[in-house]
Design a protein around this motif. Structure first.
Motif, mmCIF file in Angstrom:
data_model
loop_
_atom_site.group_PDB
_atom_site.id
_atom_site.type_symbol
_atom_site.label_atom_id
_atom_site.label_comp_id
_atom_site.label_asym_id
_atom_site.label_seq_id
_atom_site.Cartn_x
_atom_site.Cartn_y
_atom_site.Cartn_z
ATOM 1 N N UNK A 273 0.545 7.405 -2.656
ATOM 2 C CA UNK A 273 -0.431 6.426 -3.166
ATOM 3 C C UNK A 273 -1.772 6.566 -2.451
ATOM 4 N N UNK B 22 -3.375 9.542 -3.925
ATOM 5 C CA UNK B 22 -3.829 9.257 -5.295
ATOM 6 C C UNK B 22 -5.065 8.364 -5.290
ATOM 7 N N UNK B 23 -5.194 7.552 -4.285
ATOM 8 C CA UNK B 23 -6.360 6.670 -4.171
ATOM 9 C C UNK B 23 -7.576 7.368 -3.587
ATOM 10 N N UNK B 24 -7.523 8.674 -3.430
ATOM 11 C CA UNK B 24 -8.683 9.432 -2.965
ATOM 12 C C UNK B 24 -8.632 9.786 -1.492
ATOM 13 N N UNK C 214 -6.939 9.885 -10.466
ATOM 14 C CA UNK C 214 -7.651 8.764 -9.837
ATOM 15 C C UNK C 214 -8.997 9.196 -9.267
ATOM 16 N N UNK C 215 -9.152 10.517 -9.051
ATOM 17 C CA UNK C 215 -10.409 10.993 -8.457
ATOM 18 C C UNK C 215 -11.351 11.608 -9.485
ATOM 19 N N UNK D 69 -9.549 3.757 -8.541
ATOM 20 C CA UNK D 69 -8.272 4.287 -8.060
ATOM 21 C C UNK D 69 -7.229 3.184 -7.958
ATOM 22 N N UNK E 155 -3.855 2.874 -10.200
ATOM 23 C CA UNK E 155 -2.562 2.839 -9.511
ATOM 24 C C UNK E 155 -1.689 1.699 -10.044
ATOM 25 N N UNK F 28 -0.496 2.473 -13.564
ATOM 26 C CA UNK F 28 0.568 3.483 -13.532
ATOM 27 C C UNK F 28 1.913 2.899 -13.128
#
Lengths: 258, 607
Positions: free
Chosen positions: A17, A20-22, B430-431, B443, B447, B450
């Motif tokens: 996570x 995925x959040x950068x 997300x990016x 993001x 999340x 998803x």
């Protein structure tokens, strides 16, 4: 220094996570110590947070670090490889001057269960190739130019051969490929060996031709050099190049003797 | 007279190659599948009315005259293909195919064809890597149209569009090669087949009724007065067949078809909500894009519920902590759990607050559907944005024991997720640059979207207790003594009918460094002349040697191999395929000069 633990499913999920959040903000290193997100290994292993100059050095260090663990079970230990990726994330995916990271696909850091992706995990691939091929792993792990070496570089050669188990699992074939493509002086792959599927003599073509040879030759038990002799003429430029360079290396070495 | 032209590139301009073809033909998405996904997505982006959008695929084999006529259209393109290293031998084949793709109940390429106005005509023909799409539309990257030229062996296609109010259709062609030098001048990768030039040398489409009608007849375009877009791809890639297209439709568009929003015609096969099950059952590959078998009953149940008011609405948007117990009143949790335990389809609407950088926050929603897994079935997840299924997102529902669907149909959430989508529309990122350019905290929102389906599953499934009387049957089973007295089953003697052995007409004989093809006993019964296709490849342990062949293995066109003929003529078709025109029963073909270290695979069959 840190006592190594493996991430559990919750730890892997949280690390995923965060990526995925950068991958912004501080590294979630607490996942490696919290009992809710990680578990101890059977053996006490202390990892040093060295800075590695290239992936081959990294692979050698990992082999030393994990020498006490059983290699067969180690290879698919998702929690351990993911934990190691988190531990070295600063080198695998370094932040830029503004502190921003650009993480690649999740499977580069989290060992995938998908057969199409598992060999692309950056830590495991460094360990695995050195474990299987020793010095010949330089073919997979080093860039053609020293300035392109970095821990987060997966490399075209590994990408093109890594998914072909019959090739990457054969010590003899990889030793021959290394002789064919690597500069005998620097040990690095020569420039232009990756090429495309339509580039004669490229690594991808070697994989295709080896698949054809696999039907009639037992490459694992062939004498050194025999395999190279069989290769068709599209590989001629690589076959002749190492000899010239090797000869030059011998002269230089001899000249250096007192 | 319309013809092909490639613009001259000023010396000062940086060369930019169209390098993104692999995004539409790779391990995850094969070409036929990518073609289906892109075409239908484009068509569903431009509906003309409220009814279902119809997309027609047809593969047409041309006769001798038409083959020559089509080939003559590319006389001026051929040297450019040669310079760019594109194999143009497809043009010279005796029999060729054209793939026609047409959409109906759509608007066509709107906008002024003689201006750079940012409208659909401009975006489709004159832009690469940039899209005018946004909002509820599927496309974003401006790369999808690359699939049309990629699908042609000569990297070219034609397009005919008719818009509301047009007096006549507009017809144009495009070839997408690479930057090249021709006639001593640098040329752009994109070339056009067009009629005349206008202001700023802009290429104008052909609208002359005679030319358009002739092209329509030659290419097999069915459109007459209906608005929409027709694409004709000459010499389509060999892997594109009606079966591969039907497979692509069944695997990727089951959701809008079953919901009655899309109708697809492939050759003589109509795929709509009524025929879908029959077509899917007859399709060899019933797997979804992610490889899982599609539980069509569940998908249909979800489709039927789409327009209905959801029985449960979550309280508050999920942006903070994701979907949790706090989003529901106690009674709703209890009713969802009992419905799930009773194997009923759960339908929950979940609010999502979106934060566009331009303007105030927008309230949107997603619909979640959940059903326990029937005995013996495998888990399945469906993530849908508008009309597109996004198979790469299925992993966010992995590890569950249920069927689940997340449907994003509201305009704002479709807009948001569209910005997160990759060019092949298979996953969200997300990016993604577009996401961070247009939205705040994307993001985190992505999340929670998803994981919403998985969160809902955790809420309703975690404490469901069910009695399974057979759970430990393998460990504590008792032998059925009654069976042991039955004795062995009696064998039934099967009488195998004796069939006359078919006489072989073609004999393939191995020889040093090659092979010989000679007549077998059956050849005497042939009518001459006879056409025989011969394929050759180096064999491999696993997989199809013919498919794995590379012209670097050998090229039958290049004269590097020795070919001897007896009472036959030979035409090279591909680097590993020859067409043999046999004149009499005493024929022969010998090819030698192959690598003796590799096993040769030879296949010869009559055409």
């Amino acid at each position: 220094m840190m006592q190594l633990r493996r991430l559990n499913e919750e730890g892997i999920l949280q690390f995923g996570d965060w990526i995925a959040g950068g991958a912004s903000g501080a590294l979630p290193l607490h996942l490696l110590t919290s009992p809710e997100t990680s578990a101890p290994l059977g053996a006490a292993i202390i990892a040093e947070k060295f800075v590695f100059k290239d992936r081959y050095e990294f692979g050698k260090y990992l082999n030393t670090l994990l020498a006490s663990l059983e290699p067969a079970s180690l290879a698919r230990d998702r929690g351990l490889w993911t934990a190691l990726a988190l531990l070295w994330f600063d080198q695998l995916c370094p932040p830029d001057g503004n502190g921003h990271r650009k993480p690649e696909k999740e499977y580069r850091y989290i060992l995938s269960r998908d057969f199409r992706h598992y060999y692309r995990q950056l830590v495991r691939s460094a360990w695995q190739t050195v474990h299987q091929h020793g010095e010949d792993a330089r073919l997979f792990l080093l860039a053609s130019r020293e300035e392109d070496d970095r821990l987060g570089r997966h490399g075209d050669i590994l990408e093109q051969l890594g998914s072909r188990q019959f090739l990457v699992g054969s010590r003899r074939t990889i030793a021959e490929a290394s002789r064919l493509y690597c500069d005998p002086v620097t040990g690095r792959p020569r420039r232009g060996v990756t090429g495309g599927k339509n580039t004669g003599g490229s690594v991808r073509r070697l994989a295709a031709v080896m698949q054809q040879f696999d039907l009639t030759f037992d490459s694992e038990n062939m004498a050194s050099g025999s395999l190279l002799a069989l290769l068709p003429k599209e590989f001629a430029k690589w076959k002749s190049a190492p000899k010239a360079a090797a000869a030059k290396g011998v002269v230089t070495a001899a000249a250096a003797q007192p | 007279m319309a013809d092909w032209e490639f613009e001259e590139l000023p010396a000062s301009l940086v060369e930019q190659e169209p390098t993104q073809r692999d995004q539409f033909n790779n391990d995850d998405v094969e070409l036929a599948e990518a073609l289906v996904r892109e075409v239908i997505q484009n068509s569903t982006d431009a509906p003309a009315g409220a009814g279902a959008v119809k997309v027609r695929f047809a593969i047409r084999s041309l006769g001798q005259n038409q083959t020559q006529q089509l080939g003559s259209l590319f006389a001026n393109l051929r040297p450019h293909l040669q310079v760019c290293g594109v194999d143009a031998s497809a043009i010279d084949q005796a029999s060729v195919r054209v793939l026609v793709i047409e959409d109906f109940n759509t608007r066509g390429l709107t906008g002024n064809p003689e201006a750079l106005d940012g409208e659909n005509f401009h975006n489709f023909w004159r832009r690469h890597g940039k899209s005018g799409k946004g909002g509820k539309q599927g496309g974003r990257w401006g790369l999808g149209k690359l699939v049309f030229s990629t699908s042609s062996q000569i990297r070219s296609f034609f397009g005919l569009t008719l818009r509301s109010g047009d007096a006549a259709p507009l017809f144009m062609g495009q070839a997408v090669l690479s930057n090249h030098v021709f006639g001593g001048k640098r040329r752009a990768a994109h070339g056009f087949w067009f009629g005349a030039r206008g202001i700023d040398r802009l290429q104008h489409p052909v609208s002359d009724a005679g030319t358009v009608q002739a092209m329509r007849a030659l290419l097999g375009i069915a459109r007459t007065t209906e608005t929409g877009l027709s694409i004709a791809i000459p010499y389509p890639n060999q892997d594109i067949t009606e079966q591969s297209i039907i497979g692509g439709v069944v695997r990727n568009y089951y959701f809008p078809i079953l919901a009655g929003r899309l109708v697809v015609e492939v050759g003589s096969v109509l795929i709509d909500d009524k025929t879908f099950h029959k077509v899917a059952a007859a399709t060899s590959s019933g797997g979804g894009a992610a490889g899982a078998r599609i539980p069509l009953g569940f998908v249909e149940e979800v489709s039927n519920r789409l327009g209905a008011t959801p029985p449960v609405n979550a309280q508050g948007a999920i942006n903070g902590n994701g979907l949790a117990v706090s989003n529901f009143v106690e009674a709703d949790i209890a009713s969802m759990k009992s419905a799930f335990a009773a194997h009923k389809l759960l339908h929950v609407r979940v609010p999502v607050r979106l934060k566009p950088k331009a303007g105030g926050d927008a309230n949107s929603f997603i619909d979640l559907f959940l059903k326990p897994l029937p005995d013996g079935e495998k888990p399945f997840a469906l993530f849908v944005r508008g009309a597109i299924t996004v198979p790469g997102e299925n992993r966010y529902f992995s590890g569950t024991h249920a069927y689940g669907a997340m449907v994003a149909s509201d305009g704002d959430i479709v807009d948001f997720l569209g910005d997160a989508e990759n060019p092949a529309h298979t996953a969200w990122n997300a990016n993604a640059e577009k996401l961070s350019q247009r939205w705040r905290s994307p993001a985190q929102t992505l999340r929670h979207v998803r994981y919403a389906l998985r969160d809902l599953y955790s809420l309703v499934a975690e404490r469901v207790e069910q009695e399974d009387r057979d759970a430990l049957v393998d460990f504590f089973s008792l032998a059925d003594k009654a069976r042991s007295v039955q004795g062995p089953k009696k064998r039934v003697k099967v009488v195998v009918p004796v069939l006359p052995k078919r006489a072989k007409a073609i004999s393939i004989q191995s020889r040093k460094g090659g092979f010989t093809i000679a007549p077998g006993p059956g050849a005497s019964a042939w009518t001459y002349p006879k056409t025989v296709d011969v394929r050759v490849a180096y064999d491999i342990v696993r997989g199809d040697g013919f498919k794995a062949h590379s012209r670097l293995d050998f090229d039958l066109n290049e004269g590097e191999l020795e070919i001897e003929l007896k009472n036959a003529d030979v035409t090279p078709v591909r680097s590993n395929k020859l067409r043999l025109l046999v004149a009499s029963p005493d024929f022969g073909l010998t090819v030698s000069g192959f690598d003796e270290n590799r096993d040769l695979l030879v296949d010869a069959r009559t055409v």
